[in-house]
Design an enzyme around this catalytic site. Structure first.
Site, PDB file in Angstrom:
ATOM      1  N   CYS A   1     -45.805  61.446  29.927  1.00  0.00           N
ATOM      2  CA  CYS A   1     -45.882  59.999  30.190  1.00  0.00           C
ATOM      3  C   CYS A   1     -45.025  59.220  29.206  1.00  0.00           C
ATOM      4  O   CYS A   1     -45.393  58.131  28.758  1.00  0.00           O
ATOM      5  CB  CYS A   1     -47.325  59.491  30.148  1.00  0.00           C
ATOM      6  SG  CYS A   1     -48.344  60.197  31.422  1.00  0.00           S
TER       7      CYS A   1
ATOM      8  N   HIS B   1     -45.744  55.702  25.020  1.00  0.00           N
ATOM      9  CA  HIS B   1     -46.393  56.232  26.209  1.00  0.00           C
ATOM     10  C   HIS B   1     -46.208  55.165  27.300  1.00  0.00           C
ATOM     11  O   HIS B   1     -46.137  53.972  26.985  1.00  0.00           O
ATOM     12  CB  HIS B   1     -47.879  56.416  25.898  1.00  0.00           C
ATOM     13  CG  HIS B   1     -48.673  57.115  26.950  1.00  0.00           C
ATOM     14  ND1 HIS B   1     -49.108  56.472  28.092  1.00  0.00           N
ATOM     15  CD2 HIS B   1     -49.136  58.379  27.042  1.00  0.00           C
ATOM     16  CE1 HIS B   1     -49.806  57.325  28.819  1.00  0.00           C
ATOM     17  NE2 HIS B   1     -49.834  58.491  28.218  1.00  0.00           N
TER      18      HIS B   1
ATOM     19  N   LYS C   1     -59.951  61.538  23.804  1.00  0.00           N
ATOM     20  CA  LYS C   1     -59.067  62.236  22.860  1.00  0.00           C
ATOM     21  C   LYS C   1     -59.735  62.361  21.487  1.00  0.00           C
ATOM     22  O   LYS C   1     -59.260  63.076  20.615  1.00  0.00           O
ATOM     23  CB  LYS C   1     -57.738  61.483  22.713  1.00  0.00           C
ATOM     24  CG  LYS C   1     -56.906  61.453  24.005  1.00  0.00           C
ATOM     25  CD  LYS C   1     -55.523  60.894  23.726  1.00  0.00           C
ATOM     26  CE  LYS C   1     -54.862  60.308  24.953  1.00  0.00           C
ATOM     27  NZ  LYS C   1     -54.412  61.288  25.948  1.00  0.00           N
TER      28      LYS C   1
ATOM     29  N   GLN D   1     -53.304  58.440  19.618  1.00  0.00           N
ATOM     30  CA  GLN D   1     -53.006  59.707  18.942  1.00  0.00           C
ATOM     31  C   GLN D   1     -53.243  59.646  17.438  1.00  0.00           C
ATOM     32  O   GLN D   1     -52.994  60.633  16.740  1.00  0.00           O
ATOM     33  CB  GLN D   1     -51.553  60.129  19.218  1.00  0.00           C
ATOM     34  CG  GLN D   1     -51.224  60.314  20.688  1.00  0.00           C
ATOM     35  CD  GLN D   1     -51.960  61.475  21.322  1.00  0.00           C
ATOM     36  OE1 GLN D   1     -52.491  62.355  20.637  1.00  0.00           O
ATOM     37  NE2 GLN D   1     -52.007  61.507  22.647  1.00  0.00           N
TER      38      GLN D   1
ATOM     39  N   ASP E   1     -51.215  51.143  19.312  1.00  0.00           N
ATOM     40  CA  ASP E   1     -51.736  52.141  20.236  1.00  0.00           C
ATOM     41  C   ASP E   1     -52.206  53.311  19.363  1.00  0.00           C
ATOM     42  O   ASP E   1     -51.392  54.051  18.817  1.00  0.00           O
ATOM     43  CB  ASP E   1     -50.622  52.554  21.208  1.00  0.00           C
ATOM     44  CG  ASP E   1     -50.976  53.784  22.029  1.00  0.00           C
ATOM     45  OD1 ASP E   1     -52.046  54.378  21.795  1.00  0.00           O
ATOM     46  OD2 ASP E   1     -50.169  54.162  22.891  1.00  0.00           O
TER      47      ASP E   1
END
Lengths: 420, 151
Positions: A378, A137, A240, A217, A214
């Site tokens: 993104c 991202h 999220k 997700q 990261d």
């Protein structure tokens, strides 16, 4: 509501998962869009909030609203207890060793920026290297570009294959004595790929390279244990994870966080201030300057409680079943190509359609009540890697159903009609 | 409720599938690149100006049906127009897709076939798609060097 434990996952069935009851917990889902029932498949962008979260926000503002860590009055004490209680919940949720390793930030983006600024200031020098991947991202690209430009350091990018999987041996070749950090996604937002992070972290650690994951997700879709993974930093966004917007978490190992300088200066992050000398506060407050997003932290705590009640393993198993169902349908759609076909995938499908631009697909689906994302997500380098300007992405949550997957497939047929 | 048929009129779908004046233009003396960072759409507009008149105009790039059809029909419309006429068309078209045009005004007369883009005004998020080529051609005509962005 649900069976306890991980029975669903162990037996490979999800029969105990009552999605219709789950849906009742999310009031927003019960509405019509353009005269059709809402089918919300943009969960990778932001997910919807259960009543428990909305109620926690409401309760804070109606009954407990006060600043934290300051006053002696009762409301402030209640606010502080709730705020620090949420930190403990999140520590447990991530399997962190210590609650002081949980830093509240605005989201994944700010978490990565914090590390880039603070870790970068202390540990990155001219000629050092930072390794990322092609599937990032933008928020895990740009902060490192800024840092590298500032420090005359070098950014290296590990490649991915045609399925959208990281090519681990190529990544390994990039790890050198000059590598000071590996920063990579646990799960790709544009492709859905789940990276073999445990193996990669071990590989990096054998060379004394710390790893930032990261987790934007991954946190919403699977049980994550930062100690088992042994990552040095882990970042995720509350919105999220079925929590409020404007709140996120940076997990960092104590030793690293202790060695890092503050990110922002202000109230709450100090022990004492004089014009001659300021003593910084202890962890985690050293990194939490100013009044934090108190209500949102408490809301995020409520989201974590809710998810643990449903069970992250049950959520994972249910979503994997839904993904398999959707993948099977998509494989049989003529003229439709999935972008991101990794063996290990989180519950999203990114696709392109012959002769139809993703934006037009998005508009037609919207008219059918179906919310998807159309664009580069993104992640422009991912689009370049697959030589597409954009994709359409349907990303699933545990409140989505097979009926909704069917609606999506019917929507795609409608797209075909419009552009026939 | 906005209607898909209002947006994706036959003429628009046709131009999106078979864009006219697509590709580089030999002898172009002005050009500009337009970019929509939200969706990644990118187009290049090539202009051949003779004195104050658009002698020829082409475009190339990738985009959605709305942006491709809008670019295609813009190139058809602009040929033979003076600089000032082109600037006026920009204003009228912009007015149309942002919902300002009234049905009985003479704007549709000026725009001719381009009036099919009136449906865009019901889809606010698609206005940038419809106007990308127009911003780009205007920039090319004015000789502006910077990348044109919809943001």
């Amino acid at each position: 509501m649900l069976t306890t434990g991980v029975a669903g996952l162990a037996t490979g069935t999800v029969t105990k998962f009552d999605v219709d009851r789950i849906r009742l917990d999310f009031p927003i889902l019960n509405q019509q869009v353009h005269g059709k029932p809402l089918v919300y498949l943009d969960n990778a962008a932001t997910s919807q909030k259960p009543r428990a979260v909305l109620e926690a926000l409401r309760r804070f503002y109606i009954a407990d609203c006060a600043n934290v860590h300051r006053a002696v009055h009762l409301l402030s004490e209640r606010a502080t207890t709730a705020y620090e209680g949420a930190r403990k919940k999140i520590q447990k949720f991530l399997g962190a060793a210590d609650e002081r390793e949980i830093i509240f930030v605005r989201g994944t983006t700010e978490a990565i920026n914090l590390v880039a600024h603070s870790f970068g200031k202390k540990f990155i020098n001219a000629g050092d290297e930072i390794v990322i991947t092609t599937m990032e991202h933008h928020s895990n690209i740009v902060p490192w570009q800024i840092l590298c430009e500032d420090k005359k350091a070098v950014l290296k990018v590990a490649p991915i294959n045609d399925a959208g999987e990281l090519i681990v041996p190529e990544l390994e070749k990039l790890l050198s004595p000059r590598t000071k950090l590996l920063s990579m996604p646990h799960v790709s937002n544009a492709l859905g790929t789940i990276n073999p992070v445990r193996e990669i972290i071990a590989m990096a650690h054998s060379r004394n390279i710390p790893v930032l994951l990261d987790g934007a997700q991954s946190a919403p879709h699977m049980a994550v244990n930062v100690q088992e993974l042994d990552c040095d930093f882990y970042a995720f966004s509350g919105h999220k994870l079925y929590g409020p917007t404007g709140i996120g978490v940076l997990y960092g190992k104590t030793a690293l966080l202790e060695a890092m300088p503050p990110y922002q200066g202000g109230g709450d992050m100090i022990s004492s201030v004089t014009f001659e000398k300021t003593i910084y506060n202890r962890l985690p407050y050293k990194f939490e300057a100013g009044t934090p997003a108190i209500a949102n932290v408490i809301g995020l705590g409520a989201a974590v409680d809710y998810l643990e009640q449903v069970g992250m393993n049950q959520i994972c198993a249910y979503e994997q079943d839904l993904l398999a169902y959707a993948t099977d349908k998509f494989e049989r759609l003529p003229g439709v190509r999935m972008i991101g076909t990794a063996r290990e995938k989180a519950s999203l499908i990114s696709f392109v359609m012959e002769g139809v631009h993703p934006h037009d697909i998005g508009t037609v689906l919207d008219q059918e009540g179906i919310a998807v994302r159309a664009g580069h997500h993104c992640a422009q380098p991912v689009m370049d890697r697959f030589n597409v300007p954009a994709t359409t992405r349907a990303s699933f949550a545990f409140y989505n159903t097979r009926r909704e997957v069917d609606a999506l497939v019917e929507g795609i047929e409608k797209v075909r009609e419009v552009f026939a | 409720m906005p209607d898909l048929r209002e947006l994706y009129q036959e003429l628009i779908v046709d131009h999106s599938k078979r864009p006219r004046n697509f590709g580089k233009l030999d002898g172009a003396n002005q050009q500009a690149v337009g970019y929509n960072p939200l969706c990644g759409d990118k187009i290049t507009v090539y202009l051949k100006m003779k004195d104050d008149v658009v002698e020829d105009v082409h475009f190339e790039g990738s985009g959605c049906a709305i942006s491709t059809a809008s670019a295609s029909m813009m190139t058809e419309k602009f040929k033979g127009k003076t600089r000032q006429e082109a600037e006026e068309l920009f204003e009228v078209f912009h007015h149309l897709v942002t919902g300002g045009a009234e049905k009985d005004s003479d704007t549709s007369g000026k725009l001719g076939k381009l009036a099919v883009f009136a449906g865009v005004s019901e889809f606010p998020v698609r206005v940038k798609c419809a106007t990308l080529a127009w911003h780009t051609v205007r920039s090319a005509m004015r000789g502006e060097q910077a990348l044109v962005s919809t943001e």
